[in-house]
Design an enzyme around this catalytic site. Structure first.
Site, short mmCIF file in Angstrom:
data_model
loop_
_atom_site.label_atom_id
_atom_site.label_comp_id
_atom_site.label_asym_id
_atom_site.label_seq_id
_atom_site.Cartn_x
_atom_site.Cartn_y
_atom_site.Cartn_z
CB VAL A 82 49.45 33.49 37.53
CG1 VAL A 82 50.92 33.68 37.89
CG2 VAL A 82 49.31 32.51 36.38
CG ASP A 99 42.57 42.12 39.26
OD1 ASP A 99 43.17 41.07 38.97
OD2 ASP A 99 41.72 42.66 38.54
NE ARG A 107 40.33 37.33 41.47
CZ ARG A 107 40.28 36.09 41.90
NH1 ARG A 107 39.14 35.59 42.36
NH2 ARG A 107 41.34 35.32 41.87
CB THR A 130 50.66 37.24 27.96
OG1 THR A 130 50.90 35.97 28.59
CG2 THR A 130 51.42 38.32 28.68
CB THR A 133 53.42 33.01 29.14
OG1 THR A 133 53.26 32.14 30.26
CG2 THR A 133 54.10 32.27 28.00
CB CYS A 156 49.16 27.40 29.29
SG CYS A 156 49.32 28.37 30.80
NE ARG A 158 42.13 32.31 32.11
CZ ARG A 158 43.28 32.37 32.77
NH1 ARG A 158 44.06 33.42 32.64
NH2 ARG A 158 43.65 31.37 33.55
#
Length: 425
Positions: free
Chosen positions: A17, A35, A40, A86, A121, A261, A332
Site C-alpha cells: 500500500v 519503513d 527494505r 493491520t 484497514t 484483506c 501473507r
C-alpha cells in the site's frame, strides 16, 4: 488550511500500500517514504521493489521521493500518511500493534497544523478511538485544534496491473469539513479516477471493512455450494456458468480465501460488532466455511489416493503455488498453508513449488523450502493451488509427466476440464 503547494508528505510503511502511494505522491510533492525495515529501504534506494507493485523505472521517475528508516528524517513533513499492516492474531482478533507503533512515531514528530491520514484497514471508530489518543498523548497537541486527521482506505489489489492506485476511485474523509476538503484535494492530484468524500472518518472506515466482508460472504456461499455439488456429483463450474447466463447473477468462484484483506478484514468488523453486543452470525459463518477449505481439499485428495490404492503415508505430493493469489509474491495469510499442514498431519511428504515467491521468505514465514524446479515422474499426487501464469501455460500432459503412474491430480483453480483431473472445486 495547509496550501497544497506547501505540502511535504511522509509515508509510514512501504509495503504493497505505502510504496505505490509514495511513488505517486513523489511525482508531485516532496515525499519521504519511511519503513522500519532497513533492508527494505536499501532495496528501494537501489531502485528495486521486491513486492513487484512498482517497476524500477517508476521508482527512478519519482524525482521528489526519498527513503529512510530513521524517524527523525520525517521532521520536516506536515502531512503524514500511515499505511502499515493491520493483521489478526492467532485468536482471530485485530492486532493493532503496528498501527499503534506508527501512531507513536508520528506523535513524536507532530507540529501544530499537521495532518495525519490513515489508510490501514480498521474497524469503524479505530482511528479516533485508538490512534488519535496516542497522537495527543505523545505530541502534547490537541486533536482538531492543533493537529487534524483523515482516513482514506487503501484499495490496492496486489499483482493487478490493470487496476492500479491512480485508476481506482479513492474514498476520502477528514476530521473536520475543511480537512475533508483538503484530503480530497490532496488525493485528487494523483487519483485519475477521482475521489469520493465520505461524511466522516467512521463512515470511510466502515466502507472499507465491508468491501471485503461482502466478497468473503459471497465466496463462502459459492464454497459451500461446491461442497454440496461435490456430494451430488455435479461440476460446480458448469453450474455457475449456467446460472451466470442470468444478467444479475454474481460471478464468484470457489477457492481459498487468504491474503491480507478478504481473509482478515471481516474479523475487524466482527470484533467491533461483538464489542457493542451484536453477534454477526452470517459473517462468522462465512469465515468458518472459507477457513475450512484448505482442510477440505487436503482430506479430499487423501481419500482419492486411498481409493486408487496409493499408500498416502509413503506418498509424495506436490503443491503448486504458495502465494495467496496468482502472479503475485505475497504470502501473507496464504491459505495454501492449510492444505500443506493438513497433508502433513496425514504423514504425507509435501513439496512446494512457487516461481513467484522468495524462497528465503517462505522459509522464514512458514518453514517451507521451495523447490527451485519441477521434476518428472516423482509425485503420487499434485494439488494445483494457485493459478500462476507459469501453471496456466502448462498442459495436462505436462502435469501428468510430473507424476508417478495412477497419481491423483486435484485442480483447485479449475485450470483444466474436470474430466482431465481427479478432482476440482
Amino acid at each position: 488550511m495547509l496550501p497544497l503547494n506547501e505540502v511535504t508528505i511522509g509515508i509510514i510503511g512501504l509495503g504493497y500500500v505505502g510504496l505505490p502511494l509514495a511513488v505517486e505522491f513523489g511525482n508531485k510533492f516532496p515525499t519521504i517514504g519511511f519503513d522500519l525495515n532497513s533492508h527494505r529501504i536499501q532495496e528501494l534506494k537501489s531502485g528495486t521493489d521486491a513486492t513487484l507493485e512498482v517497476s524500477d523505472s517508476e521508482l527512478v521517475a519519482a524525482e521528489h521521493l526519498s527513503f529512510t528508516s530513521l524517524p527523525e528524517d520525517l521532521r520536516d513533513c506536515n502531512v503524514y500518511i500511515v499505511a502499515v499492516p493491520t493483521p489478526i492474531d492467532d485468536f482471530k482478533r485485530p492486532n493493532l500493534r503496528p498501527l499503534e507503533s506508527a501512531s507513536t512515531i508520528v506523535g513524536n514528530l507532530l507540529h501544530s497544523g499537521d495532518i495525519v491520514v490513515f489508510e490501514s484497514t480498521v474497524y469503524p471508530g479505530a482511528t479516533e478511538e485508538v490512534c488519535v489518543p496516542i497522537l495527543e498523548q505523545i505530541s502534547g497537541l490537541k486533536y482538531n485544534s492543533d493537529f487534524f486527521c483523515g482516513y482514506s482506505p487503501e484499495r490496492i489489489n496486489p499483482g493487478d496491473k490493470m487496476h492500479r492506485l491512480p485508476s481506482i476511485t479513492k474514498v476520502t474523509s477528514g476530521s473536520t469539513p475543511e480537512i475533508a476538503e483538503f484530503v480530497g484535494a490532496l488525493y485528487k492530484t494523483i487519483i485519475t479516477a477521482g475521489t469520493y468524500s465520505a461524511s466522516s472518518i467512521k463512515v470511510a472506515e466502515a466502507a472499507k471493512v465491508i468491501e471485503n466482508t461482502q466478497r468473503d460472504v459471497n465466496i463462502a456461499l459459492i464454497n459451500e455450494l461446491a461442497l454440496i455439488f461435490e456430494k451430488l456429483n455435479i461440476n460446480t463450474i458448469e453450474v455457475l456458468e449456467a446460472a451466470g447466463t442470468k444478467w444479475n447473477f454474481l460471478p464468484f468462484r470457489p477457492g481459498l480465501v487468504g491474503g491480507h484483506c478478504i481473509g482478515v478484514d471481516p474479523y475487524y468488523l466482527t470484533h467491533k460488532a461483538q464489542e457493542v453486543g451484536y453477534i454477526p452470525n452470517m459473517i462468522l459463518a462465512g469465515r468458518r466455511v472459507n477457513d475450512n477449505m484448505g482442510h477440505y481439499i487436503a482430506s479430499t485428495v487423501i481419500k482419492k489416493m486411498v481409493k486408487k490404492g496409493i499408500d498416502a503415508a509413503h506418498a509424495k505430493i506436490l503443491v503448486m503455488g504458495l502465494s495467496f493469489k496468482e502472479n503475485c509474491p505475497d504470502i501473507r495469510n496464504t491459505r495454501v498453508i492449510d492444505i500443506i499442514g493438513e497433508l502433513e498431519e496425514y504423514g504425507v511428504s509435501v513439496e512446494v513449488h512457487d516461481p513467484w515467491v522468495n524462497s528465503d521468505e517462505a522459509e522464514k514465514e512458514y518453514n517451507i523450502n521451495l523447490l527451485s524446479d519441477l521434476q518428472t515422474n516423482r509425485y503420487s499426487g499434485i494439488i494445483i493451488a494457485v493459478a500462476h501464469h507459469q501453471y496456466t501455460e502448462m498442459t495436462i500432459k505436462d502435469i501428468r509427466n510430473l507424476c508417478l503412474e495412477n497419481a491423483v491430480i486435484y485442480d483447485v483453480k479449475n485450470l483444466f476440464p474436470h474430466d482431465q483431473v481427479d478432482g476440482c472445486l
